[in-house]
Design an enzyme around this catalytic site. Sequence first.
Site, PDB file in Angstrom:
ATOM      1  CD  GLU A   1      -5.880  -7.999  20.487  1.00 33.21           C
ATOM      2  OE1 GLU A   1      -5.858  -7.939  21.714  1.00 33.21           O
ATOM      3  OE2 GLU A   1      -6.693  -7.337  19.820  1.00 33.21           O
TER       4      GLU A   1
ATOM      5  CB  CYS B   1       0.773  -6.284  15.278  1.00 32.21           C
ATOM      6  SG  CYS B   1      -0.262  -4.935  15.844  1.00 32.21           S
TER       7      CYS B   1
ATOM      8  CB  SER C   1      -7.775  -4.325  12.480  1.00 30.63           C
ATOM      9  OG  SER C   1      -6.902  -5.424  12.286  1.00 30.63           O
TER      10      SER C   1
ATOM     11  CB  CYS D   1      -5.380  -7.027  15.423  1.00 29.13           C
ATOM     12  SG  CYS D   1      -4.809  -6.384  16.993  1.00 29.13           S
TER      13      CYS D   1
END
Lengths: 372, 557, 239
Positions: free
Chosen positions: B14, B64, B507, B551
Amino acid sequence: MDETTSSVWEEMKNKGYSRRDFLKFCAWMGAFIGVESTGISSVVRAMETKKRPAVIWLHLQECTCCSESFIRTSHPIVADIILDNISLDYTETLQAAAGHQAEAALAKSMKDNWGEYILLVEGSVPTGEDGVYCCIGGKTAEMRLKEAAEGAKAVIAWGNCASNGCVQAANPNPTTATPIHKIINGKPLIKVPGCPPIGEVMAGVIVHIMAFGTIPQLDGQGRPLAFYSRRVHDTCYRRPNYDAGLFVEEFDDENARKGYCLYKVGCRGPVTYNACGVTKWNEGTSFPIQSGHGCIGCSEADFWDHGPFYQHLASFPGFGIETTADKIGLGLGVATGVGIAAHAVITNISKKDEINEHIETSSVPDGDREGE
Amino acid sequence: MANRIVIDPVTRIEGHLRVELEVKDGKVVDAYSSGTMVRGIELIVKDRDPRDVWAFVERVCGVCTTVHALASVRSVEDALGWQIPQNAELIRNLMFCSQMMQDHVVHFYHLHALDWVDVVSALSADPVATSNLAQSISSWPKSSPGYFRDLQKRLKGFVDSGQLGIFANGYWGHKAYKLPAEANLMGVAHYLEALEWQKEIVKIHAIFGGKNPHPNYLVGGVACAININETNALNAERLAQVKQLLDDARTFIEQVYIPDLMAIASFYKDWGAIGGGLENYLAYGDLPTNGYSDVSSFKFPRGIVMGRNLNEVVPVDGKDSEQIKEFISRSYYEYSDGNDAGRHPWEGETKLAYSGPKPPYDFLNVDQKYSWLKTPRWKGNPMEVGPLSRMLVGFASGKAEYKEVVTEALGKLNVPVGALFSTLGRTAARGLESRLVANWALEFYDMLISNIKNGDTRTVNQEFRNPETWPAEAKGVGMTEAPRGALAHWIVIKDRKTANYQLVVPSTWNASPRDPNGQRSAYESSLIGTPIADPENPLEVLRTIHSFDPCLACAVH
Amino acid sequence: MKHKEVPLFRVYVWERPVRIYHWINALCILVLCVTGYLIGNPIVLQHGGNDASNHYFFGWIRFIHFATAYLFLFNFLFRIYWGFVGNRYANWKNYFPYSKKHFQNMWDVLTVDVLQIRKKDIETPGHNAVANFMYFITFLAFLFEVITGFGMYSAMSDNWFSDLFRWVIPVFGGDLILRMIHHAVMWVFVVFTIVHVYLVFYHDYVDGSGVLSSMAGGWKFVSKEKFLKKNQEKAAEGK
Ligand code: HEM
Ligand code: HEM
Ligand code: NFV
Ligand code: SF4
Ligand code: SF4
Ligand code: F3S
Ligand SMILES: [Mg+2]
């Protein structure tokens, strides 16, 4: 277009489908996108002769929920779309290649299909500070978008980010996030708003373009009428409760447990154009209202700045989060009343003479006269 | 001389991640991880009604989805000292579990598998042998020779069309691919099956939250009312659908995901010694079984494993201003009192101040500021977060379930415990925790049913919906475990408005640039030593990067 | 006590159509405000068990709002027509502030009557300048409510008439903003009505000019001297 590419019919033949299956598929597809039965032959022709159109999906300033929503579609399912119906030549989320290899795939598809490919855009374009807020492969989102749009046949703005700027464009919009119609011009552009849009709606738009080779009919704001011509409120199954005056007043109250209308806890269904009440979400499983939460208006432009979400109308900007039109109006009404009372008192004092004069000296008028 | 290679865009993740690497003698000797997109969500939620903030921050990430909404409603509830009804807690747990299972499966098949599975090689597989292989590792019904033959035919047609779509320009034929053709064909089959399954499990979000991605949350509980005698509410039919989806999920994980994971891992055991990186692992824990305030009731325990020492779990406190701090000395931000000291999130600041090269550019100024991520540290230490951290903290906490699945997997692969601290370990941990979560979800489901049976249908705590009762000032933290690791949001509420809001995201921990002391974060340190067979096609780097499931929309926000 | 004779003049100011218009308009506004307010803040029906099929309470409120909206619109259109064919007092030019003199008059009224910081004799048989300007604003607000109202209505009706207003929503950038403004302008009428009714009584009381009853019977009383003088002036200007 590349001669080696094959039509949907050839694809299906290769997969072992019979001609009959193919015709059935076309009829079903036609029904899906809403053509009359007499129009089915044109679907058949389209499917027979068209190569898999090249599609390029750009990822800009986004949360990738539009991609996620797309892979949730159940008719057609996404594997069938990307294996059989379109050639998805670039999408950072799913493609195998990375870095230079990905860039090369993009460049090749653009070159081979110049003027023919369909450009899908997810995310907004931050124009502040010369675009440094979103860079891909060392270039800004704006550079990449303009390059890719140039050779596109049509452009689809996925979701609220590309259509309206979405959450990052909400006040104070720190990166000057900009919807794509303000960046590119001269191309047919379809807005598919929603945060995210419903997967089947996204698939439906693609299917429409694929089957007819034309873009669907759009409303005044550039949205396909097929999915955005009705307010959520007009297709909401709780509508009879609204009309009856049966409302939820607080979450989990007696009325909430009866599934009454969510208008008073802030439902934006009456001001939101989307297919949620009909198509619903996740293969028709539910939609926000069915699960007890009001619509927050996620397919409308600037809906983020139309909160708070849990009251019927937005509060007025600059008046604090709980000030509605009614509070301001009531305040003005009271202020007016007070002003008038003061005026009346002052009048009685300052114009005493005049008033007395009138009361004491008025005489009978000297004859009737028409005032013209 | 070391050779600089750049991967931008890193795909099958992502968001917008760029890595720059120094390669020498076929190995990575240094690495720089940079997030190249920012939106300023922390600035956007300022001055908003705290009850609305969940919706804004949920849009931090659509991959998410839900996790930021959960952290947000918890931060507000924590600030105001509210408890939510047990049904609401259980429903949130069920949404949590569905999210984690979906996200992990999608990661394994659609974002990670192509690092290990050669799609083109699948063309030469023998369908009968593939069927035998599939049946030898699982009782999953879709495994007949005919099934694989049809699939192969479809794949052939696809490849022959010359339009390879998302598979165009992949690393097919790369030396680092080691699976036999049959395993590759099975991998492709399950790639497609997983694509269909993932849209099923999230129907649980639609049932409780109205849609997925981005289901609805509610400060104070959950919005879906329970009434087993009403068409319009959560009733027996809706609950039965949840049960069905959970059962199917467990089946998919046990019969497809785990066997595939083990089969693939058995060909890549060398990756059990590559990509370890940091030695500290952090988890905030989640899945309360007795109210969120009772941390000891969590299925995922809270704590830290320092220096890979599995005999001790160090406690972590999000409210202690000396523990978690964010640094910006190498990030495109400014702090009002200088750029070298860290800030606890309650005192956090977000002032965008780009200082990188002017686009278009070829290289970042990696010795200065080079990323939109801030750099979080725990007591000054870099931490890895994620499935591996959760499994290690659970393991070190001595919980039997964890010991069981971990030992079983190590035994099957015949690798030592040390293999956990690696690229392979990270990828395996994701699968193992999916197994645990699939089982826990069914427990939560049963608890929900028995609650309702006992006449408890409450889903919202009403007392705190009314802002009139709020204190003039309040601070809270909402912690959870997102699929990618420890996630927390810190809120400061003043006069019923959000005065400050800071997210420190999994992340962010893993992908951040270095700190003022030059310490690398997880991505950068795990890449050091990665073998590179062909610098033009750095497939190995992708393996390790993907093992974190990056992400970047989350990381920067 | 000093006595001063003020010869008064009876003037037929408000013709019957204007009077009928006025009272229909006043009634419509009352109904629109009440139903509109209820649309924004509905009363919750708790009675009647849990079945919506027996009730249409809210539907009726909205129906009354929409039906009244039509009456309101056509009544208003009539008044505009009358602004061209009616008598001098009803003429549209009184309302539309197009000349410097208009603004001079407004200033006079503001300082003399409203703020009461200057003294000067002003008399106009129709409305005074500020009142006219207020009515002008009110007319604009009428127009605004009609446009925003039918704009919203176009989304829920397939009627050709409301379809004429389809352009409104995109212009405002969405239904919600439209609604907010439509709702907020309701308060303009509430405030207007308070001030308006007060002023009517005020003028009756202070000037004894019969403003109040003029909207019923049409007649007002003005000073003869000034009335004639004004007429001469007008004649001189060639009007
Ligand atoms: C003096 C004039 C009017 C006033 C004071 C008024 C007032 C209001 C108010 C307060 C609302 C509620 C808005 C909300 O909170 O959602 C409303 C709704 C509405 N009004 Fe008016 N209104 C007026 C004229 C009109 C006219 C001329 C129309 C034309 C059709 C109209 C159509 C509507 C519509 C369509 C709604 C939305 C109703 C719904 O969706 O249920 N209104 N009005
Ligand atoms: C108790 C209620 C009311 C009374 C006694 C009343 C009385 C009057 C009178 C006497 C006039 C003529 C004023 C003058 O010569 O300066 C007038 C004009 C006017 N009134 Fe009212 N009024 C009432 C309510 C309202 C309401 C509710 C409205 C609408 C919001 C309204 C709108 C107007 C307008 C627009 C005019 C100007 C008429 C025209 O030139 O066409 N009135 N009213
Ligand atoms: N990092 C991250 Fe997330 C996760 N999991 C959030 O908290 O991905 Ni979008
Ligand atoms: S429109 Fe909404 S869901 Fe789609 S990328 Fe933007 S924020 Fe995400
Ligand atoms: S729940 Fe919302 S959309 Fe449905 S009827 Fe009520 S207000 Fe309309
Ligand atoms: S919030 Fe969005 S999903 Fe539909 S019901 Fe409202 S448009
Ligand atoms: Mg942050």
